[in-house]
Design a protein around this motif. Sequence first.
Motif, short mmCIF file in Angstrom:
data_model
loop_
_atom_site.label_atom_id
_atom_site.label_comp_id
_atom_site.label_asym_id
_atom_site.label_seq_id
_atom_site.Cartn_x
_atom_site.Cartn_y
_atom_site.Cartn_z
N UNK A 372 0.86 -1.03 0.08
CA UNK A 372 -0.09 -0.06 0.01
C UNK A 372 0.67 1.39 0.03
N UNK A 373 1.80 1.46 0.97
CA UNK A 373 2.58 2.45 1.01
C UNK A 373 3.34 2.73 -0.40
N UNK A 374 4.03 1.66 -0.88
CA UNK A 374 4.54 1.74 -2.22
C UNK A 374 3.69 2.30 -3.16
N UNK A 375 2.65 1.73 -3.46
CA UNK A 375 1.48 2.22 -4.42
C UNK A 375 1.20 3.55 -4.35
N UNK A 376 0.99 4.06 -3.04
CA UNK A 376 0.51 5.52 -2.70
C UNK A 376 1.65 6.25 -3.07
N UNK A 377 2.96 5.80 -2.78
CA UNK A 377 4.23 6.85 -3.24
C UNK A 377 4.32 6.96 -4.51
N UNK A 378 4.06 6.05 -5.35
CA UNK A 378 4.28 6.12 -6.96
C UNK A 378 3.14 6.90 -7.51
N UNK A 379 1.95 6.96 -6.69
CA UNK A 379 0.83 7.92 -7.17
C UNK A 379 0.92 9.37 -6.64
N UNK A 380 2.18 9.63 -6.01
CA UNK A 380 2.33 10.96 -5.50
C UNK A 380 1.70 11.27 -4.29
N UNK A 381 1.39 10.25 -3.54
CA UNK A 381 0.59 10.47 -2.20
C UNK A 381 -0.99 10.70 -2.51
N UNK A 382 -1.43 10.61 -3.75
CA UNK A 382 -2.70 10.48 -3.89
C UNK A 382 -3.69 9.01 -4.19
N UNK A 383 -4.80 9.09 -4.26
CA UNK A 383 -5.69 7.97 -4.52
C UNK A 383 -5.57 7.02 -3.34
N UNK A 384 -5.48 7.50 -2.04
CA UNK A 384 -5.51 6.85 -0.99
C UNK A 384 -6.70 5.92 -0.97
N UNK A 385 -7.83 6.55 -1.01
CA UNK A 385 -9.16 5.72 -0.84
C UNK A 385 -9.39 4.78 -1.86
N UNK A 386 -8.69 4.76 -3.11
CA UNK A 386 -9.08 3.87 -4.15
C UNK A 386 -7.85 2.61 -3.91
N UNK A 387 -6.67 3.20 -3.36
CA UNK A 387 -5.82 2.09 -3.08
C UNK A 387 -6.27 1.36 -1.57
N UNK A 388 -7.01 1.86 -0.87
CA UNK A 388 -7.43 1.21 0.46
C UNK A 388 -8.64 0.07 -0.13
N UNK A 389 -9.26 0.26 -1.02
CA UNK A 389 -10.51 -0.65 -1.49
C UNK A 389 -9.42 -1.71 -1.99
N UNK A 390 -8.47 -1.57 -2.84
CA UNK A 390 -7.56 -2.70 -3.36
C UNK A 390 -6.80 -3.61 -2.32
N UNK A 391 -6.44 -2.68 -1.31
CA UNK A 391 -5.73 -3.29 0.01
C UNK A 391 -6.96 -4.50 0.71
N UNK A 392 -7.95 -3.80 0.86
CA UNK A 392 -9.18 -4.73 1.46
C UNK A 392 -9.44 -5.74 0.87
N UNK A 393 -9.25 -5.96 -0.60
CA UNK A 393 -9.45 -6.94 -1.53
C UNK A 393 -8.50 -8.16 -1.18
N UNK A 394 -7.21 -7.44 -1.28
CA UNK A 394 -5.90 -8.28 -1.01
C UNK A 394 -5.86 -8.81 0.49
N UNK A 395 -6.36 -8.16 1.36
CA UNK A 395 -6.38 -8.54 2.68
C UNK A 395 -7.41 -9.68 3.01
N UNK A 396 -8.61 -9.39 2.32
CA UNK A 396 -9.71 -10.49 2.45
C UNK A 396 -9.29 -11.64 2.04
#
Length: 417
Positions: A372-396
């Motif tokens: 998650x942190x690497x993905x947000x860093x590549x997006x310049x600190x943006x799109x955290x809410x979209x990335x957290x949904x992807x993290x939720x799917x991976x975590x599930x």
Amino acid sequence: MPPIFRSHGDSGRRCDRVQLLQHSVEVIMPVTTDQLEVPAAIRVDLGAIFVSLELSKSTWLITSLSPGHGAKMSQHTVVGGDIAGLFVRFGVLREKAQARTGKLYPLVVIEEAGLDGFWIDRRLRREDWIESHVVDAASIAVSRRRRRVKTDKIDGETLVRTLLAYKRGEPRVCSMVRVPTLKEEDRRRTCRERKTLVGERTLHINRIKGLLFGQGITGYAPLHRDRRERLEELRTGDGDALPGHLKAQICRELDRLELLIEQIKTVEVERDALLAEKREDMPSSAAMLREIRGIGPEFAAILYAEGLYRHFDNRRQLAAYAGLAPTPWRSGSIDREQGVSKAGNPRLRTTMVQLSWLWLRQQPDSALACWFQERVRRNGGRLKKMTIVALARKLLVALWKYVTAGVVIEGVVMKST
């Protein structure tokens, strides 16, 4: 395109015509009888009476398609909730079909998932001559006209046609619901009731604070144990005591609030007993979830009761059940992502998103948190809410593998015993 014939005489033209027709027949028609006997992929010899149920509080509409009756569908109504009358109508349908064809046919019944729950399906499944299905109504294709005609008669016929296509084996014609057992359905009640009680508790707290704020009073905590003692000490913004009727109203609100607090405690005791329950098919799944740091009893109970008690063939089924599956839009040169489907279990999906935010704090060194942190860093600190949904799917998916196969999540920290 003009026909191609030889240019030397009529006999040559007639001969070429005959050869051309023979060649066309050989291309269009099968050559051998073996090819005619190859079975089709979709079955059409389904000997049964197909029935759909349109359920409402007042009436139940029965739409049926019986053998020997052509393509004409029959429709009858019974009083809503009259299960005996429903079976009487089923018996009449079988007798009429037997009189026409000389054969006693079984019934294949379909109904939509709705407010009636699953008790009708469970009752129908007790009979060995009835095959019952519950369909997700949103999965049935309908006309996309702006103003489409919708009546119970049309809906009943649509359900019968959908059932026929499903039994023929047509893919993606609809989504049938996996009906839970009575015990599985009852196991969900504890978490759902607690969520309802917590919501009601929040309403009473906000109402009390709003009443006091109108008198210039802030900082009062209705959940503290000394709430009634502090109520006696409160003064309005201009230094006066609380008005009598206002104070009486707040006291009644506190009575309801204290009742809710006691009920929440009772429900939490039942929840803890559920987590300690041992099952033969999944003996320690809930206990395994509680061993992970960051997952408390409420999260473990919701994950277990709402999703992980079920069997899934693969991670795609799990993500679709939680409504976390992607929904691409691809047509011609258009290729974009519309977000998650949100078509699954909303309680499981909400819990996973909440757990994902908590996971970043409790498991910062895990592989999922680092992703998650690497993905947000590549997006310049943006799109955290979209990335957290992807993290939720991976975590599930990771928790499902951990519970079912014992695959430990990479970098996870367990609770100290």
